[in-house]
Design a protein around this motif. Structure first.
Motif, PDB file in Angstrom:
ATOM      1  N   ALA A  26     -47.211  60.364  13.489  1.00  0.00           N
ATOM      2  CA  ALA A  26     -47.949  60.638  12.385  1.00  0.00           C
ATOM      3  C   ALA A  26     -49.773  60.292  13.541  1.00  0.00           C
ATOM      4  CB  ALA A  26     -48.571  60.150  11.363  1.00  0.00           C
ATOM      5  N   GLY A  27     -49.711  59.238  14.201  1.00  0.00           N
ATOM      6  CA  GLY A  27     -50.578  58.884  14.799  1.00  0.00           C
ATOM      7  C   GLY A  27     -50.787  59.750  16.360  1.00  0.00           C
ATOM      8  N   THR A  28     -50.098  60.196  16.496  1.00  0.00           N
ATOM      9  CA  THR A  28     -49.399  61.449  17.702  1.00  0.00           C
ATOM     10  C   THR A  28     -50.633  62.828  17.235  1.00  0.00           C
ATOM     11  OG1 THR A  28     -47.728  60.373  18.964  1.00  0.00           O
ATOM     12  CG2 THR A  28     -48.374  62.405  19.489  1.00  0.00           C
ATOM     13  N   ALA A  29     -50.373  62.551  16.165  1.00  0.00           N
ATOM     14  CA  ALA A  29     -50.408  64.139  15.412  1.00  0.00           C
ATOM     15  C   ALA A  29     -52.283  64.408  15.032  1.00  0.00           C
ATOM     16  CB  ALA A  29     -49.220  64.274  14.135  1.00  0.00           C
ATOM     17  N   ALA A  30     -52.010  63.022  15.480  1.00  0.00           N
ATOM     18  CA  ALA A  30     -53.806  62.801  14.260  1.00  0.00           C
ATOM     19  C   ALA A  30     -54.915  63.017  15.748  1.00  0.00           C
ATOM     20  CB  ALA A  30     -54.082  61.759  12.938  1.00  0.00           C
ATOM     21  N   GLY A  31     -54.376  62.938  17.141  1.00  0.00           N
ATOM     22  CA  GLY A  31     -54.758  62.609  17.879  1.00  0.00           C
ATOM     23  C   GLY A  31     -55.322  60.842  17.679  1.00  0.00           C
ATOM     24  N   LEU A  32     -54.652  59.896  17.321  1.00  0.00           N
ATOM     25  CA  LEU A  32     -55.492  58.381  17.321  1.00  0.00           C
ATOM     26  C   LEU A  32     -53.939  57.698  18.166  1.00  0.00           C
ATOM     27  CD1 LEU A  32     -55.185  58.357  13.057  1.00  0.00           C
ATOM     28  CD2 LEU A  32     -57.135  58.597  14.851  1.00  0.00           C
ATOM     29  N   ASP A  33     -54.338  56.766  19.012  1.00  0.00           N
ATOM     30  CA  ASP A  33     -53.697  55.672  19.293  1.00  0.00           C
ATOM     31  C   ASP A  33     -53.092  55.187  18.356  1.00  0.00           C
ATOM     32  OD1 ASP A  33     -52.874  54.388  21.753  1.00  0.00           O
ATOM     33  OD2 ASP A  33     -54.453  54.186  23.237  1.00  0.00           O
ATOM     34  N   ARG A  34     -52.051  55.203  18.187  1.00  0.00           N
ATOM     35  CA  ARG A  34     -51.735  54.121  17.715  1.00  0.00           C
ATOM     36  C   ARG A  34     -51.056  52.461  18.796  1.00  0.00           C
ATOM     37  NH1 ARG A  34     -49.431  51.974  12.956  1.00  0.00           N
ATOM     38  NH2 ARG A  34     -46.732  51.979  13.907  1.00  0.00           N
ATOM     39  N   GLY A  35     -51.016  53.144  19.973  1.00  0.00           N
ATOM     40  CA  GLY A  35     -50.831  51.566  20.750  1.00  0.00           C
ATOM     41  C   GLY A  35     -52.446  50.942  21.136  1.00  0.00           C
ATOM     42  N   ALA A  36     -53.388  51.266  20.323  1.00  0.00           N
ATOM     43  CA  ALA A  36     -54.667  50.639  20.692  1.00  0.00           C
ATOM     44  C   ALA A  36     -55.050  49.374  18.657  1.00  0.00           C
ATOM     45  CB  ALA A  36     -55.724  51.259  20.394  1.00  0.00           C
ATOM     46  N   TRP A  37     -54.074  49.937  18.177  1.00  0.00           N
ATOM     47  CA  TRP A  37     -54.792  49.200  16.727  1.00  0.00           C
ATOM     48  C   TRP A  37     -53.846  47.308  16.250  1.00  0.00           C
ATOM     49  CZ3 TRP A  37     -51.907  53.694  12.610  1.00  0.00           C
ATOM     50  CH2 TRP A  37     -53.111  54.160  13.134  1.00  0.00           C
ATOM     51  N   ARG A  38     -54.075  46.833  16.040  1.00  0.00           N
ATOM     52  CA  ARG A  38     -53.748  45.523  16.686  1.00  0.00           C
ATOM     53  C   ARG A  38     -52.924  45.377  14.836  1.00  0.00           C
ATOM     54  NH1 ARG A  38     -58.681  41.409  16.213  1.00  0.00           N
ATOM     55  NH2 ARG A  38     -57.164  40.155  15.940  1.00  0.00           N
ATOM     56  N   ARG A  39     -51.338  45.498  14.643  1.00  0.00           N
ATOM     57  CA  ARG A  39     -50.521  45.188  13.547  1.00  0.00           C
ATOM     58  C   ARG A  39     -49.546  43.384  13.503  1.00  0.00           C
ATOM     59  NH1 ARG A  39     -47.329  50.966  15.702  1.00  0.00           N
ATOM     60  NH2 ARG A  39     -47.859  49.915  17.794  1.00  0.00           N
ATOM     61  N   GLN A  40     -49.822  43.501  12.098  1.00  0.00           N
ATOM     62  CA  GLN A  40     -49.355  42.851  11.678  1.00  0.00           C
ATOM     63  C   GLN A  40     -47.875  43.225  10.680  1.00  0.00           C
ATOM     64  OE1 GLN A  40     -51.806  39.328  10.140  1.00  0.00           O
ATOM     65  NE2 GLN A  40     -50.342  39.860   7.757  1.00  0.00           N
ATOM     66  N   SER A  41     -47.088  42.890  10.955  1.00  0.00           N
ATOM     67  CA  SER A  41     -45.460  43.571  10.267  1.00  0.00           C
ATOM     68  C   SER A  41     -45.679  42.609   8.925  1.00  0.00           C
ATOM     69  CB  SER A  41     -44.525  44.302  11.072  1.00  0.00           C
ATOM     70  OG  SER A  41     -44.775  44.520  11.688  1.00  0.00           O
ATOM     71  N   SER A  42     -44.699  43.365   8.088  1.00  0.00           N
ATOM     72  CA  SER A  42     -44.143  42.638   6.792  1.00  0.00           C
ATOM     73  C   SER A  42     -42.856  43.311   6.192  1.00  0.00           C
ATOM     74  CB  SER A  42     -45.577  43.082   5.661  1.00  0.00           C
ATOM     75  OG  SER A  42     -45.447  43.719   5.174  1.00  0.00           O
ATOM     76  N   GLY A  43     -42.170  43.219   7.136  1.00  0.00           N
ATOM     77  CA  GLY A  43     -41.402  43.997   6.814  1.00  0.00           C
ATOM     78  C   GLY A  43     -41.377  45.504   6.635  1.00  0.00           C
ATOM     79  N   ASP A  44     -41.912  45.223   4.461  1.00  0.00           N
ATOM     80  CA  ASP A  44     -41.927  46.606   3.822  1.00  0.00           C
ATOM     81  C   ASP A  44     -43.642  47.627   4.443  1.00  0.00           C
ATOM     82  OD1 ASP A  44     -43.447  45.157   2.531  1.00  0.00           O
ATOM     83  OD2 ASP A  44     -42.910  46.484   0.682  1.00  0.00           O
ATOM     84  N   GLY A  45     -44.091  47.405   5.507  1.00  0.00           N
ATOM     85  CA  GLY A  45     -45.021  47.451   5.250  1.00  0.00           C
ATOM     86  C   GLY A  45     -45.664  46.875   6.808  1.00  0.00           C
TER      87      GLY A  45
END
Length: 241
Positions: A26-45
């Protein structure tokens, strides 16, 4: 992810991979660089803080549409389907927190994403894959801004109340690819499922239709002016500059 805890260990592991693949696509399709997002995983989210220059209209249009399409295709013919709730909010956070993102904006995003009314809305559309809820600020600044691909008429206003957490806010709900503006979101007398918190008080925003309330657990997505956040279940936040 909806009802994630009801899955077996093997299916939880498989769901995590499909979930992240869908977010990346979805990020690629929208032209959004997911690599630049600061992410915090939670298993189901996932809670993601987006960069200051993120294209917010693209996040609420092309990103959500592709995410929904990706998951609908994945779910076709599967018993263990992946359906997600996304919340989007903006606000200040601490950039140097030592144990995860900290700030009231994070709490707001977390409470919105687990609103019982949002869960009921998603259950009302068995074929849907993405339910989105945005804060009043996001609705005012992005949803009603006239941007291509966003359909303001598909958003429904509701009041989210969590008395035990002192939370009482208005928000706007959308089921991606569906029209949820006319469905009944009032709680029914039933035992909460494994991914459903007991319903709290609800209010009628307009026309006497009862909607909304909230609780938080795991998952997120977000975006914002000056900075932003997006997360697995749904949230949004903004960096102090």
């Amino acid at each position: 992810m909806e009802r994630y805890s009801a899955l077996s260990s093997v299916l939880q592991n498989r769901a995590q991979g499909a979930f992240l693949d869908a977010l990346d696509a979805a990020g690629t399709a929208a032209g959004l660089d997911r690599g630049a997002w600061r992410r915090q995983s939670s298993g189901d989210g996932e809670l993601a803080v987006l960069p200051a220059d993120v294209d917010e209209p693209a996040l609420l249009s092309a990103f959500l549409v592709k995410l929904d399409g990706q998951l609908r295709a994945y779910n076709a013919g599967r018993e263990a389907r992946i359906r997600i709730r996304v919340s989007v909010h903006q606000g200040l956070i601490f950039q140097d927190s030592r144990n995860g993102f900290a700030g009231e904006a994070v709490n707001t995003a977390a409470r919105l994403v687990d609103a019982p009314a949002l869960k009921r809305a998603l259950r009302a559309f068995p074929a849907a894959a993405v339910a989105c809820i945005v804060s009043e600020g996001i609705h005012r600044d992005v949803v009603t801004g006239g941007y291509e691909g966003i359909r303001p008429e598909r958003f429904r206003r509701l009041r989210v109340v969590l008395a035990d957490k002192g939370f009482d806010e208005w928000a706007w709900l959308e089921i991606v690819g569906e029209d949820a503006t006319g469905i009944d979101l009032a709680p029914v007398a039933e035992e909460p499922g494994p991914d459903e918190a007991p319903a709290g008080p609800e209010e009628a925003p307009t026309g006497g239709i009862r909607v909304g309330d909230v609780d938080n657990r795991n998952g997120q997505v977000a975006i914002g002016h000056g900075a932003t956040a997006v997360g697995g279940k749904g949230h949004r936040i903004r960096f102090p500059r």
